[in-house]
Write an enzyme that holds these catalytic residues in place. Structure first.
Site, PDB file in Angstrom:
ATOM      1  N   ASP A  20       0.739 -14.123   0.436  1.00 31.69           N
ATOM      2  CA  ASP A  20       0.549 -12.937   1.275  1.00 31.69           C
ATOM      3  C   ASP A  20       0.941 -13.161   2.734  1.00 31.69           C
ATOM      4  OD1 ASP A  20      -0.471 -11.709  -0.987  1.00 31.69           O
ATOM      5  OD2 ASP A  20      -2.522 -12.314  -0.525  1.00 31.69           O
TER       6      ASP A  20
ATOM      7  N   LYS B 248       6.150 -12.195   2.771  1.00 38.07           N
ATOM      8  CA  LYS B 248       7.469 -12.518   2.192  1.00 38.07           C
ATOM      9  C   LYS B 248       8.255 -11.246   1.865  1.00 38.07           C
ATOM     10  CE  LYS B 248       5.223 -14.736  -0.991  1.00 38.07           C
ATOM     11  NZ  LYS B 248       3.853 -14.716  -0.465  1.00 38.07           N
TER      12      LYS B 248
ATOM     13  N   GLY C  18       2.236  -9.538  -4.969  1.00 34.71           N
ATOM     14  CA  GLY C  18       2.249  -8.173  -4.424  1.00 34.71           C
ATOM     15  C   GLY C  18       2.962  -8.263  -3.089  1.00 34.71           C
ATOM     16  N   HIS C  19       4.195  -7.795  -3.036  1.00 41.73           N
ATOM     17  CA  HIS C  19       5.015  -7.937  -1.826  1.00 41.73           C
ATOM     18  C   HIS C  19       5.201  -6.565  -1.185  1.00 41.73           C
ATOM     19  CE1 HIS C  19       6.888 -11.965  -3.374  1.00 41.73           C
ATOM     20  NE2 HIS C  19       5.580 -12.001  -3.283  1.00 41.73           N
TER      21      HIS C  19
ATOM     22  N   GLN D 167       3.737 -16.163  -4.265  1.00 46.84           N
ATOM     23  CA  GLN D 167       2.564 -16.984  -3.929  1.00 46.84           C
ATOM     24  C   GLN D 167       2.884 -17.820  -2.672  1.00 46.84           C
ATOM     25  OE1 GLN D 167       3.468 -16.947  -7.638  1.00 46.84           O
ATOM     26  NE2 GLN D 167       2.368 -15.047  -7.281  1.00 46.84           N
TER      27      GLN D 167
ATOM     28  N   THR E  28      -1.928 -21.482  -8.736  1.00 48.55           N
ATOM     29  CA  THR E  28      -1.294 -20.656  -9.752  1.00 48.55           C
ATOM     30  C   THR E  28      -0.591 -21.602 -10.732  1.00 48.55           C
ATOM     31  OG1 THR E  28       0.051 -18.686 -10.147  1.00 48.55           O
ATOM     32  CG2 THR E  28       0.877 -20.221  -8.454  1.00 48.55           C
TER      33      THR E  28
ATOM     34  N   LYS F 230       2.320 -11.584  11.936  1.00 46.15           N
ATOM     35  CA  LYS F 230       0.994 -11.009  12.137  1.00 46.15           C
ATOM     36  C   LYS F 230       0.181 -11.538  13.319  1.00 46.15           C
ATOM     37  CE  LYS F 230      -1.058  -9.101   8.514  1.00 46.15           C
ATOM     38  NZ  LYS F 230      -1.606  -8.749   7.187  1.00 46.15           N
TER      39      LYS F 230
ATOM     40  N   ASP G  68       0.113 -10.176  15.991  1.00 43.62           N
ATOM     41  CA  ASP G  68      -0.402  -8.931  16.591  1.00 43.62           C
ATOM     42  C   ASP G  68      -1.833  -8.627  16.161  1.00 43.62           C
ATOM     43  OD1 ASP G  68       1.401  -8.416  14.129  1.00 43.62           O
ATOM     44  OD2 ASP G  68       0.070  -6.682  14.132  1.00 43.62           O
TER      45      ASP G  68
ATOM     46  N   GLY H 278       4.558  -6.533  13.404  1.00 43.94           N
ATOM     47  CA  GLY H 278       4.010  -5.343  12.767  1.00 43.94           C
ATOM     48  C   GLY H 278       4.569  -5.235  11.369  1.00 43.94           C
TER      49      GLY H 278
END
Ligand code: GDP
Ligand code: IMO
Ligand code: MG
Length: 427
Positions: free
Chosen positions: A13, A16, A40-41, A221, A236, A328, A330, A410
């Protein structure tokens, strides 16, 4: 031509999906090489938000070929749903995505085994996404699995039934309620949907493309969830590191070009397992809320904590990272103080190594920084950054000895700063 690799240096997370979508405009070929719908991208562009699970994040770029490589495990039901969502945005998904014959199929019974196995673990649960990842890779290495290429065989249904029967026997050991037939029809329909795609020997296709085109490999991952190098068993079931791109695509190591290591300016983790810099206080909650740190696949709240330099150094070593991408920062715009772990204390001994013992009590040694207290999301170039943030960046680069070449401020595609002066480090 080469394959550049984008991969996560933490526990997944890192962002990517966003970065692959940004970089994809320079790469005609994008490939996923491991993992499956546990990923979950998230992509944000032109006011749209999309979460991808199995489809490479180049799919929204015109004239791209998006390869689902042999190292991936594919759930036809999730894949069909995802592709229909992409099609609904007017993207010709069946033309842009090709699938390796050698990618393994996640059966409904793999998901049942995942759930039964997790439920039986009690307090030692891994916190799996329950997408059937572990059991599917078990069947792959145990030489029982079904592959995407098998769906074209006349006796596919018989092979499916044979594996399902093996799974029923395996499931007898668990005290667990299940119905092995529940999703079977839906799954078979979704398998038929797969036939709309080109199902290919993707190792040949990719190596053919490489004669004239550069490619980008998209990790799923993160390095600290790698089956060999993560804190086992809280990992994983695939090789999430750069070497996984070779085995997961059929690629010689000589074909690997740049290795982009992505990290957040702090840390998050979903699921169980060691997290040395975890914050269980108000600051941790602030990171979670401001960073929207809730799983893109399962919606679970992500655990949050300060940046961990020893873990990043380990990840850089394992992957041969040539340049870093920081995401991130920010999220910490309002913070008065920001901490970074520069070493660990394990049994009273200072070390910068990640310990073998998964259950070792790790005490982080922190360095403290003054917060920059400015809205980074408005910055368009390096020189817009406040001095305190520049110090944070320089410190990280000096510690890690790898330049930060891209900074994300962002979630949107446009909120990405490519830093001009940075030279990639040599491997
Ligand atoms: P992935 O699995 O590595 O693709 O990352 P995820 O998509 O699961 O999680 C990253 C989250 O952070 C997503 O919600 C992104 O939209 C968001 N994001 C990415 N980059 C930035 C950034 O620079 N700033 C902020 N605030 N959010 C970001
Ligand atoms: P992306 O690609 C974050 C975690 C799970 C669990 C462990 C094992 O979006 O970064 P699994 O379902 O693989 O058996 O779960 O790994 N995990 C992830 N955490 N991001 C991911 O993917 C993850 N994929 C798996 O939470 O702790
Ligand atoms: Mg994710």
């Amino acid at each position: 031509m080469k394959v550049d690799v984008v991969l996560g240096l933490q526990w997944g997370d890192e962002g990517k999906g966003k970065i692959v979508d940004v970089l994809a405009k320079n790469y005609p070929v994008i490939c996923r090489f491991q993992g499956g719908p546990n990923a979950g991208h998230s992509l944000n562009f032109e006011g749209k938000k999309f979460v991808l699970h199995s489809v490479p994040a180049g799919v929204f770029r015109k004239n791209t070929i998006n390869i689902v490589g042999n190292g991936v495990v594919l759930d036809p039901i999730i894949f069909r749903e995802e592709c229909k969502g992409i099609e609904a945005l007017g993207v010709p998904v069946t033309k842009r995505v090709i699938i390796s014959k050698k990618a393994h199929l996640i059966l409904p019974t793999h998901k049942i085994i995942d759930a039964a196995s997790e439920a039986s673990k009690g307090k030692t649960k891994i916190g799996s996404t329950l997408k059937g990842i572990g059991p599917t890779y078990m069947d792959k290495t145990g030489r029982n699995g079904l592959r995407v290429g098998d769906i074209l065989a006349k006796d596919f249904k018989d092979r499916f039934n044979a594996l399902k029967e093996k799974h029923k026997i395996f499931l007898k050991q668990f005290d667990f309620q299940y119905n092995t037939e529940e999703h079977e029809k839906e799954w078979m329909d979704a398998v038929n949907y797969l036939k709309k795609f080109q199902i290919v020997d993707s190792e040949y296709e990719l190596n053919k493309y490489l004669k004239t085109k550069n490619a980008l490999a998209e990790g799923a991952q993160g390095t600290l969830l790698d089956v060999d190098f993560g804190a086992y068993p809280f990992v994983t079931s695939s090789s999430t590191i750069c070497a996984g791109a070779c085995t997961g695509l059929g690629l010689s190591p000589l074909k690997i070009g740049k290795v982009y290591g992505i990290f957040k300016a702090y840390c998050t983790r979903v699921g169980a397992g060691p997290f040395p810099t975890e914050l269980l206080d108000k600051t941790g909650e602030e990171l979670r809320q401001r960073g929207c740190e809730f799983g893109a696949t399962t919606g679970r709240p992500r655990r949050t904590g300060w940046l961990d330099i020893p873990a990043l150094k380990y990840a850089i070593m394992l992957n041969g990272v040539t340049s870093l991408i920081m995401m991130k920062a920010d999220v910490m715009d309002t913070f008065d103080k920001i901490k970074v772990a520069v070493a660990y204390k394990v049994d009273g001994q200072k070390t910068d190594r990640v310990p073998y013992d998964t259950y070792a009590k790790i005490e982080p040694v922190y360095k403290e920084f003054k917060g920059w207290k400015k809205d980074l999301s408005k910055c368009k170039k390096d020189s817009d950054f406040p001095a305190a943030y520049k110090q944070y960046i320089s410190f990280i680069e000096k510690e890690l000895q790898v330049p930060i070449s891209v900074i994300s401020v962002g979630p949107d595609r446009s909120q990405t700063i490519v830093r001009k002066k940075q030279k990639a480090s040599k491997r």
